[in-house]
Design a protein around this motif. Structure first.
Motif, short mmCIF file in Angstrom:
data_model
loop_
_atom_site.label_atom_id
_atom_site.label_comp_id
_atom_site.label_asym_id
_atom_site.label_seq_id
_atom_site.Cartn_x
_atom_site.Cartn_y
_atom_site.Cartn_z
N UNK A 8 1.81 24.11 22.70
CA UNK A 8 1.69 23.55 21.35
C UNK A 8 1.11 24.57 20.37
N UNK A 9 1.11 24.19 19.12
CA UNK A 9 0.61 25.02 18.02
C UNK A 9 -0.34 24.18 17.18
N UNK A 10 -1.58 24.63 17.09
CA UNK A 10 -2.61 23.97 16.28
C UNK A 10 -2.70 22.46 16.56
N UNK A 11 -2.95 22.09 17.80
CA UNK A 11 -2.97 20.67 18.15
C UNK A 11 -4.12 19.89 17.51
N UNK A 12 -5.15 20.59 17.06
CA UNK A 12 -6.25 19.89 16.40
C UNK A 12 -6.10 19.87 14.88
N UNK A 13 -4.89 20.13 14.41
CA UNK A 13 -4.58 20.13 12.98
C UNK A 13 -3.56 19.03 12.71
N UNK A 14 -3.84 18.19 11.75
CA UNK A 14 -2.97 17.03 11.49
C UNK A 14 -1.57 17.43 11.03
N UNK A 15 -1.40 18.68 10.62
CA UNK A 15 -0.07 19.14 10.24
C UNK A 15 0.84 19.39 11.44
N UNK A 53 -6.00 26.86 18.26
CA UNK A 53 -6.67 25.82 17.48
C UNK A 53 -6.86 26.27 16.03
N UNK A 54 -6.72 25.30 15.14
CA UNK A 54 -6.98 25.54 13.72
C UNK A 54 -7.38 24.20 13.10
N UNK A 55 -8.62 24.06 12.70
CA UNK A 55 -9.65 25.08 12.58
C UNK A 55 -10.25 25.48 13.93
N UNK A 56 -10.98 26.59 13.93
CA UNK A 56 -11.71 27.02 15.12
C UNK A 56 -12.88 26.06 15.31
N UNK A 57 -12.86 25.34 16.44
CA UNK A 57 -13.76 24.19 16.58
C UNK A 57 -14.28 24.09 18.01
N UNK A 58 -15.58 24.29 18.17
CA UNK A 58 -16.19 24.19 19.49
C UNK A 58 -16.01 22.79 20.08
N UNK A 59 -16.01 21.77 19.22
CA UNK A 59 -15.83 20.41 19.69
C UNK A 59 -14.48 20.20 20.34
N UNK A 85 -7.47 29.54 3.72
CA UNK A 85 -7.66 28.12 4.04
C UNK A 85 -9.00 27.78 4.67
N UNK A 86 -9.59 28.69 5.41
CA UNK A 86 -10.81 28.35 6.13
C UNK A 86 -12.03 28.42 5.23
N UNK A 87 -13.08 27.72 5.65
CA UNK A 87 -14.31 27.67 4.86
C UNK A 87 -15.37 28.60 5.45
N UNK A 88 -14.94 29.79 5.80
CA UNK A 88 -15.87 30.82 6.27
C UNK A 88 -15.35 32.18 5.82
N UNK A 89 -16.23 33.14 5.81
CA UNK A 89 -15.92 34.48 5.31
C UNK A 89 -15.14 35.28 6.35
N UNK A 90 -14.28 36.17 5.88
CA UNK A 90 -13.56 37.07 6.78
C UNK A 90 -14.51 37.88 7.65
N UNK A 91 -15.70 38.16 7.14
CA UNK A 91 -16.67 38.96 7.88
C UNK A 91 -17.25 38.22 9.08
N UNK A 92 -16.99 36.91 9.16
CA UNK A 92 -17.51 36.10 10.26
C UNK A 92 -16.57 36.06 11.46
N UNK A 93 -15.48 36.80 11.43
CA UNK A 93 -14.52 36.75 12.53
C UNK A 93 -15.18 36.99 13.90
N UNK A 94 -15.97 38.02 14.09
CA UNK A 94 -16.58 38.22 15.41
C UNK A 94 -17.43 37.03 15.85
#
Length: 317
Positions: A8-15, A53-59, A85-94
């Motif tokens: 699958x592709x992005x199963x935690x995304x309603x799209x 996953x999208x969004x990246x979600x520990x849950x 689209x995401x609500x975090x900075x590119x610098x947070x990737x690691x």
């Protein structure tokens, strides 16, 4: 050749998965396990990847672990688009990758990362360079989305389309190459990072861009490619001929195939995001695709060939 199979592709995304029908993802977990077992039965040598996953979600990861899905895959994948689209900075990737890595022994792939040129092409060029700097060494597979802009006449594969506002239109500007076939400035930036960076490029049914994509990937030195084998498309007329043509054209690359999109007549609801009525039907499709295509081998992989310095003005041919 098939290098891996993604479920699958992005199963935690309603799209991409109907979270109204399946709010706790119980049905998805059952579907994923059925598909994973079928892939293993068809070819035990093909690694199985839990769809990005999208969004990246520990849950989401904890949920899939609790439902037994992680026992049936060899890797887990994440998608991120922090400049769009995401609500975090590119610098947070690691940090985002490390958060998921801490939850599982499985390798964490970045199977889609990208930056649109919706606002400015210079933003994409900078974002690509910064993404490569941040992620190389953090994930065993990094796949840039995408090679081509999405043709505006096609529409993006999302349930909500124009209701998403400007977020919807960003889908059309994520390529390194414009719809008219001319390269963006970021194409040369990307060429500096292959084969460490691969590509995620979705091909539509009977996509006229397939041969051009192969030519560009050879010149760019791409080794890894992720694309889709749509379960819904399998029921179109001439589907087998198209799937054969696409997989033969891509045979020289290490391809991660993604199995997703429910045929309308096989879903709980008549929509490509619906859980299947019967998981056996999805499993049968996964088994058939692996059985048919995993054994196909190509010529010398593109990245193994020695290539001249990349010149974006030279075209794909």
């Amino acid at each position: 050749m098939i290098d891996a199979a993604m479920i699958w592709n992005e199963p935690n995304n309603k799209s991409h998965w109907d979270l109204e029908l399946d709010p706790d993802l119980r049905l998805f977990a059952e579907t994923a396990i059925a598909g994973a077992r079928a892939i293993r039965d068809a070819n035990a040598g093909v690694p199985r990847v839990l769809g990005g996953m999208s969004p990246i979600d520990a849950g989401f990861v904890r949920n899939m672990e609790a439902r037994g899905v992680l026992d049936h895959v060899e890797a887990i994948a994440v998608h991120g688009f922090p400049l769009d689209w995401n609500h975090w900075s590119i610098h947070e990737w690691p940090r985002m990758v490390a958060e998921i890595r801490a939850l599982t022994h499985l390798p964490v792939w970045v199977s889609e990362v990208g930056v649109s040129t919706f606002g400015a092409e210079e933003v994409q060029a900078w974002g690509l360079a910064r993404t490569a700097e941040l992620l190389k060494g953090e994930a065993p597979r990094i796949l840039w989305y995408s090679l081509f802009d999405l043709p505006k006449a096609w529409g993006a594969t999302t349930r909500h389309r124009e209701a998403e506002g400007s977020s919807y239109y960003r889908h059309f500007y994520l390529g390194l190459i414009r719809e008219d076939g001319t390269p963006k400035p970021s194409l040369e930036v990307f060429a500096r990072h292959t084969p460490d960076l691969g590509l995620c490029q979705w091909f539509h049914f009977e996509d006229h861009r397939l041969d051009d994509a192969v030519a560009w990937m050879r010149r760019l030195g791409v080794r890894h490619l992720r694309t889709g084998l749509s379960w819904a498309d399998w029921y179109r007329p001439n589907a087998q001929a198209w799937f054969d043509r696409m997989m033969d054209a891509l045979a020289e690359f290490d391809v991660t195939v993604t199995f997703c999109f429910t045929p309308e007549h096989l879903g709980i609801a008549p929509h490509h995001t619906s859980p299947p009525l019967r998981n056996e039907d999805f499993a049968e499709f996964c088994h058939l695709m692996i059985e048919r295509y995993a054994a196909r081998t190509g010529i010398v992989p593109a990245a193994a060939a020695r290539r001249a310095p990349f010149d974006a003005t030279a075209g794909a041919a």
